[in-house]
Structure formats: C-alpha cells, structure tokens
Design a protein around this motif. Structure first.
Motif, mmCIF file in Angstrom:
data_model
loop_
_atom_site.group_PDB
_atom_site.id
_atom_site.type_symbol
_atom_site.label_atom_id
_atom_site.label_comp_id
_atom_site.label_asym_id
_atom_site.label_seq_id
_atom_site.Cartn_x
_atom_site.Cartn_y
_atom_site.Cartn_z
ATOM 1 N N TRP A 1 0.840 -1.211 0.000
ATOM 2 C CA TRP A 1 0.000 0.000 0.000
ATOM 3 C C TRP A 1 0.868 1.251 0.000
ATOM 4 O O TRP A 1 0.667 2.156 -0.805
ATOM 5 N N PHE A 2 1.840 1.295 0.891
ATOM 6 C CA PHE A 2 2.698 2.471 1.014
ATOM 7 C C PHE A 2 3.490 2.737 -0.268
ATOM 8 O O PHE A 2 3.691 3.891 -0.655
ATOM 9 N N GLU A 3 3.946 1.692 -0.937
ATOM 10 C CA GLU A 3 4.867 1.866 -2.067
ATOM 11 C C GLU A 3 4.168 1.908 -3.433
ATOM 12 O O GLU A 3 4.747 2.424 -4.386
ATOM 13 N N HIS A 4 2.945 1.375 -3.522
ATOM 14 C CA HIS A 4 2.327 1.244 -4.840
ATOM 15 C C HIS A 4 0.948 1.882 -4.985
ATOM 16 O O HIS A 4 0.552 2.224 -6.097
ATOM 17 N N LEU A 5 0.202 2.007 -3.898
ATOM 18 C CA LEU A 5 -1.194 2.423 -4.015
ATOM 19 C C LEU A 5 -1.435 3.897 -3.725
ATOM 20 O O LEU A 5 -2.521 4.411 -4.018
ATOM 21 N N VAL A 6 -0.482 4.572 -3.148
ATOM 22 C CA VAL A 6 -0.601 6.008 -2.878
ATOM 23 C C VAL A 6 0.737 6.682 -3.169
ATOM 24 O O VAL A 6 1.773 6.025 -3.266
ATOM 25 N N THR A 7 0.693 8.002 -3.303
ATOM 26 C CA THR A 7 1.943 8.742 -3.490
ATOM 27 C C THR A 7 2.734 8.750 -2.182
ATOM 28 O O THR A 7 2.179 8.543 -1.099
ATOM 29 N N ARG A 8 4.015 9.013 -2.295
ATOM 30 C CA ARG A 8 4.864 9.035 -1.102
ATOM 31 C C ARG A 8 4.400 10.114 -0.123
ATOM 32 O O ARG A 8 4.337 9.884 1.097
ATOM 33 N N SER A 9 4.050 11.285 -0.638
ATOM 34 C CA SER A 9 3.622 12.366 0.249
ATOM 35 C C SER A 9 2.310 12.020 0.947
ATOM 36 O O SER A 9 2.137 12.301 2.146
ATOM 37 N N ALA A 10 1.374 11.396 0.218
ATOM 38 C CA ALA A 10 0.103 11.008 0.838
ATOM 39 C C ALA A 10 0.316 9.936 1.893
ATOM 40 O O ALA A 10 -0.291 9.977 2.975
ATOM 41 N N ALA A 11 1.189 8.977 1.596
ATOM 42 C CA ALA A 11 1.486 7.922 2.572
ATOM 43 C C ALA A 11 2.082 8.505 3.843
ATOM 44 O O ALA A 11 1.698 8.135 4.956
ATOM 45 N N ASP A 12 3.015 9.436 3.681
ATOM 46 C CA ASP A 12 3.651 10.060 4.848
ATOM 47 C C ASP A 12 2.631 10.810 5.698
ATOM 48 O O ASP A 12 2.640 10.721 6.930
ATOM 49 N N GLU A 13 1.727 11.544 5.033
ATOM 50 C CA GLU A 13 0.744 12.321 5.790
ATOM 51 C C GLU A 13 -0.288 11.416 6.449
ATOM 52 O O GLU A 13 -0.687 11.651 7.590
ATOM 53 N N CYS A 14 -0.730 10.381 5.747
ATOM 54 C CA CYS A 14 -1.668 9.437 6.350
ATOM 55 C C CYS A 14 -1.072 8.800 7.594
ATOM 56 O O CYS A 14 -1.744 8.690 8.637
ATOM 57 N N GLU A 15 0.168 8.360 7.486
ATOM 58 C CA GLU A 15 0.823 7.738 8.632
ATOM 59 C C GLU A 15 0.912 8.714 9.803
ATOM 60 O O GLU A 15 0.665 8.350 10.959
ATOM 61 N N ALA A 16 1.209 9.966 9.496
ATOM 62 C CA ALA A 16 1.373 10.962 10.563
ATOM 63 C C ALA A 16 0.060 11.241 11.275
ATOM 64 O O ALA A 16 -0.001 11.236 12.519
ATOM 65 N N ILE A 17 -1.020 11.469 10.530
ATOM 66 C CA ILE A 17 -2.266 11.881 11.173
ATOM 67 C C ILE A 17 -3.014 10.709 11.804
ATOM 68 O O ILE A 17 -3.879 10.915 12.661
ATOM 69 N N LEU A 18 -2.668 9.478 11.404
ATOM 70 C CA LEU A 18 -3.296 8.308 12.021
ATOM 71 C C LEU A 18 -2.324 7.601 12.972
ATOM 72 O O LEU A 18 -2.290 6.375 13.069
ATOM 73 N N THR A 19 -1.562 8.405 13.683
ATOM 74 C CA THR A 19 -0.652 7.912 14.714
ATOM 75 C C THR A 19 -1.075 8.495 16.056
ATOM 76 O O THR A 19 -1.368 9.690 16.140
ATOM 77 N N PRO A 20 -1.165 7.665 17.099
ATOM 78 C CA PRO A 20 -1.540 8.192 18.418
ATOM 79 C C PRO A 20 -0.673 9.384 18.810
ATOM 80 O O PRO A 20 0.541 9.381 18.614
ATOM 81 N N GLY A 21 -1.317 10.413 19.336
ATOM 82 C CA GLY A 21 -0.633 11.649 19.689
ATOM 83 C C GLY A 21 -0.942 12.776 18.735
ATOM 84 O O GLY A 21 -0.865 13.953 19.103
ATOM 85 N N HIS A 22 -1.325 12.427 17.502
ATOM 86 C CA HIS A 22 -1.735 13.440 16.535
ATOM 87 C C HIS A 22 -3.229 13.696 16.715
ATOM 88 O O HIS A 22 -4.013 12.777 16.969
ATOM 89 N N GLY A 23 -3.646 14.948 16.548
ATOM 90 C CA GLY A 23 -5.056 15.288 16.696
ATOM 91 C C GLY A 23 -5.960 14.544 15.745
ATOM 92 O O GLY A 23 -7.130 14.266 16.063
#
Length: 232
Positions: free
Chosen positions: A93-115
C-alpha cells in the motif's frame, strides 16, 4: 447524507430469498455490539487529507444508535485506525497504491498523539464503551486488534456496523465479521464515503453476501422489539 439505494442487480438476488432484506427481524441487545468505524478527526475535520464530508452528516444517527443500544443493554465499540509503525506490514500500500507524500501524511495523522487520530468530538462516547485501535482496514484481520476476543468474552454474536468509509474499512469489517460467524447489520444512513456510487455499490455487496442492510430507524426497532414483546 447519501442517497442510499441497493443496486437492482443485487435486489434481483435478494428477492429470491424467503426473508428478502430482513434477515434479522429482531436483535438481542445483550448479544449485540454497535461497531463505529474510524469516526476520527482525520476523516471528519474539515481540511484534513482524509476528510469525508458526508461522514459529519451521519454523526447524529451514530449517536442515536449508540444511545438506543446502551439503553437496551448492548455494547458500543469505537474503532480507531492506527498506521503507526505499519510501513513494513503495509509495504504494498505504502509503495504502490498512494503517493509518497500522501502515505507520509496518512501515517502521521493516524498515529496516536496526533489530533487526527482522536475520535471526533461530537460523538457520544461514554464511560464503559470499548475504544479499540486497529492496524488494518478491518479489526478482524490477523494482527489488527484483539476485538474478536473481547467480543467473544462478552458473548456478542451480532454486530451493527456504522462509520466511514463505507466501501473500505466498514465493508472490510462487515465481511470479516460475517466470516467469523457474526450476524451483521450494516446501517445505510450511518455509514459514509465520498460518493453515492461507492456507497451504494457496497450496500449491494453487503446485502447479497454479508448481512442485512437497514436504516437507523429500522435498526433501533430491532433493539427495541424484544422489550416490547416482553412487555406485552
């Protein structure tokens, strides 16, 4: 709110069944859990990368269902999607189904501690409800969460599925639940995605091979039917 309609291709199959759409006329509240999928700020707050605007419109129905099932003696489960530390497990998913920037942002906002990870503030979350973090689209996928074990301990055999996205995490959750032998009620006006077309395609899939598709009003009636019968 979506203009919810089960596609005719699915309805042709459903009409051949003796009980049609109403698979479960009544639900035993003591054995039923409302599963609210991913109603987090990441999906509901305006301006977020993953924003699903229609998801804000279903909040009142989700809350109505939660209140009705609590009052009837059932359980409420609030699921939170977590992508923290999943880059290796989800590498396709991270490498083929979304762009690198979208993957990075998704991971960031869906990590405990992020609003973005937190449940949306207008949800009626109460003490005693279960809050379960999942690492896959479905909480029942191996390694995703311990939800199945927790539900078994509570003698739950029926799940009412709500939340977002209809055609991704909600559908994945419903499909896996049925394959684990839970009865599934999928609430058409308490699930949301980005387009009516995607939403309705999932309703057809669910109604044909997974469970019952019902409205909020119909589902609440199923909770209340045993109490009305006992009173009579």
């Amino acid at each position: 709110m979506h203009n919810s309609q089960i596609p005719e291709v699915a309805m042709r199959v459903i009409r051949t069944r003796a009980n049609g759409l109403s698979l479960f006329p009544t639900l035993d509240p003591a054995k039923t859990a409302l599963v609210v999928v991913d109603m987090q700020n990441a999906f509901l707050q305006p301006g977020m990368l993953l924003e699903v605007p229609i998801a804000r419109q279903i909040v009142p129905n989700v809350n109505r269902l939660a209140r009705a099932l609590r009052e009837a003696g059932g359980r409420i489960v609030w699921l939170r999607a977590s992508m923290a530390g999943q880059r290796q497990a989800w590498s396709v998913w991270f490498e083929h189904l979304v762009t690198r920037s979208a993957a990075d942002e998704c991971e960031a906002i869906l990590t405990p501690g992020h609003g973005g990870f937190e449940l949306y503030g207008e949800l009626d979350v109460r003490t005693g409800d279960l809050i379960v973090d999942k690492k896959r689209f479905s909480p029942f996928n191996p390694g995703s969460s311990d939800l199945d074990a927790r539900l078994r301990e509570l003698a739950i055999d029926t799940l009412v599925v709500t939340g977002t996205l209809t055609n991704n995490c909600c559908e994945s959750t419903a499909r896996d639940a049925m394959m684990l032998n839970y009865k599934v009620v999928f609430v058409s006006d308490a699930t949301a995605t980005r387009t009516d077309e995607e939403h309705n395609a999932t309703l057809g899939n669910i109604a044909r091979v997974v469970g019952e598709v019902a409205t909020t009003e119909q589902t609440i009636g199923k909770f209340q039917a045993p109490a009305r019968r006992n009173a009579a």
